[in-house]
Design a protein around this motif. Structure first.
Motif, PDB file in Angstrom:
ATOM      1  N   SER A 127       0.855  -1.184   0.000  1.00 12.69           N
ATOM      2  CA  SER A 127       0.000   0.000   0.000  1.00 12.69           C
ATOM      3  C   SER A 127       0.888   1.230   0.000  1.00 12.69           C
ATOM      4  N   ILE A 128       0.533   2.199  -0.803  1.00 17.92           N
ATOM      5  CA  ILE A 128       1.308   3.423  -0.939  1.00 17.92           C
ATOM      6  C   ILE A 128       0.397   4.599  -0.612  1.00 17.92           C
ATOM      7  N   VAL A 129       0.831   5.428   0.338  1.00 15.05           N
ATOM      8  CA  VAL A 129       0.105   6.645   0.687  1.00 15.05           C
ATOM      9  C   VAL A 129       0.811   7.795  -0.015  1.00 15.05           C
ATOM     10  N   PHE A 130       0.044   8.644  -0.698  1.00 11.51           N
ATOM     11  CA  PHE A 130       0.647   9.785  -1.379  1.00 11.51           C
ATOM     12  C   PHE A 130      -0.316  10.960  -1.377  1.00 11.51           C
ATOM     13  N   TYR A 131       0.217  12.138  -1.635  1.00 12.45           N
ATOM     14  CA  TYR A 131      -0.586  13.358  -1.739  1.00 12.45           C
ATOM     15  C   TYR A 131      -0.670  13.722  -3.202  1.00 12.45           C
ATOM     16  N   ASP A 132      -1.889  13.886  -3.696  1.00 11.33           N
ATOM     17  CA  ASP A 132      -2.131  14.270  -5.083  1.00 11.33           C
ATOM     18  C   ASP A 132      -2.302  15.786  -5.119  1.00 11.33           C
ATOM     19  N   ALA A 133      -1.286  16.498  -5.585  1.00 10.14           N
ATOM     20  CA  ALA A 133      -1.317  17.964  -5.593  1.00 10.14           C
ATOM     21  C   ALA A 133      -2.408  18.501  -6.514  1.00 10.14           C
ATOM     22  N   ASP A 134      -2.738  17.776  -7.570  1.00  4.10           N
ATOM     23  CA  ASP A 134      -3.777  18.239  -8.496  1.00  4.10           C
ATOM     24  C   ASP A 134      -5.152  18.286  -7.833  1.00  4.10           C
ATOM     25  N   THR A 135      -5.465  17.262  -7.025  1.00  2.00           N
ATOM     26  CA  THR A 135      -6.766  17.220  -6.348  1.00  2.00           C
ATOM     27  C   THR A 135      -6.682  17.686  -4.901  1.00  2.00           C
ATOM     28  N   LEU A 189      -0.114   4.507  12.791  1.00  3.62           N
ATOM     29  CA  LEU A 189       0.299   4.265  11.413  1.00  3.62           C
ATOM     30  C   LEU A 189      -0.304   5.313  10.481  1.00  3.62           C
ATOM     31  N   GLY A 190      -1.589   5.564  10.623  1.00  2.00           N
ATOM     32  CA  GLY A 190      -2.236   6.580   9.792  1.00  2.00           C
ATOM     33  C   GLY A 190      -1.647   7.954  10.026  1.00  2.00           C
ATOM     34  N   GLY A 191      -1.403   8.291  11.291  1.00  2.00           N
ATOM     35  CA  GLY A 191      -0.812   9.587  11.614  1.00  2.00           C
ATOM     36  C   GLY A 191       0.565   9.750  11.015  1.00  2.00           C
ATOM     37  N   MET A 192       1.380   8.696  11.110  1.00  2.00           N
ATOM     38  CA  MET A 192       2.726   8.760  10.527  1.00  2.00           C
ATOM     39  C   MET A 192       2.661   8.956   9.022  1.00  2.00           C
ATOM     40  N   ALA A 193       1.779   8.234   8.364  1.00  4.44           N
ATOM     41  CA  ALA A 193       1.664   8.351   6.906  1.00  4.44           C
ATOM     42  C   ALA A 193       1.243   9.758   6.496  1.00  4.44           C
ATOM     43  N   HIS A 205       4.601  18.485   1.726  1.00  4.95           N
ATOM     44  CA  HIS A 205       3.562  19.319   1.111  1.00  4.95           C
ATOM     45  C   HIS A 205       3.023  20.315   2.132  1.00  4.95           C
ATOM     46  N   PRO A 206       3.662  21.476   2.253  1.00  2.00           N
ATOM     47  CA  PRO A 206       3.243  22.472   3.253  1.00  2.00           C
ATOM     48  C   PRO A 206       1.773  22.879   3.148  1.00  2.00           C
ATOM     49  N   GLU A 207       1.193  22.826   1.973  1.00  2.00           N
ATOM     50  CA  GLU A 207      -0.205  23.226   1.812  1.00  2.00           C
ATOM     51  C   GLU A 207      -1.166  22.305   2.562  1.00  2.00           C
TER      52      GLU A 207
END
Length: 98
Positions: free
Chosen positions: A8-16, A61-65, A73-75
């Motif tokens: 499983s990969i957690v990531f931030y999608d800057a577009d959305t 785990l969720g908090g760390m991710a 991603h400062p935003e």
């Protein structure tokens, strides 16, 4: 036939502007896993442990991710309403002086 191992990969999608999680066959990301840092969940469990994974472990785990993504991603930081053991210091650490 056994099911392939998954990652499983957690990531931030800057577009959305959303945090996302995806699941992928582990074989497709194995080289990245080998180069990365892996944490055991629960963090204090020894290798090959059958210790239970608790609600608190899941929260951590969720908090760390999420915090790892907020570092990059400062935003995202202003949206966080989670409690950490100590206040987050988002500034880049200064090197120690001699």
């Amino acid at each position: 036939m056994s099911k392939p191992e998954r990652a499983s990969i957690v990531f931030y999608d800057a577009d959305t502007q959303q945090l996302k999680i995806c699941t992928i066959p582990r074989s497709r990301v194995e080289s990245a896993i080998e180069r990365g840092m892996a944490l055991t969940i629960p963090p204090d469990a020894p290798e090959n442990s059958d210790a239970p994974v608790t609600d608190e472990d899941a929260r951590k785990l969720g908090g760390m991710a999420i915090l790892v993504q907020a570092i990059a991603h400062p935003e995202l930081r202003a949206r966080l309403q989670i409690t950490t053991e100590a206040p987050m210091e988002w500034d880049t650490p200064k090197p120690p002086t001699e």
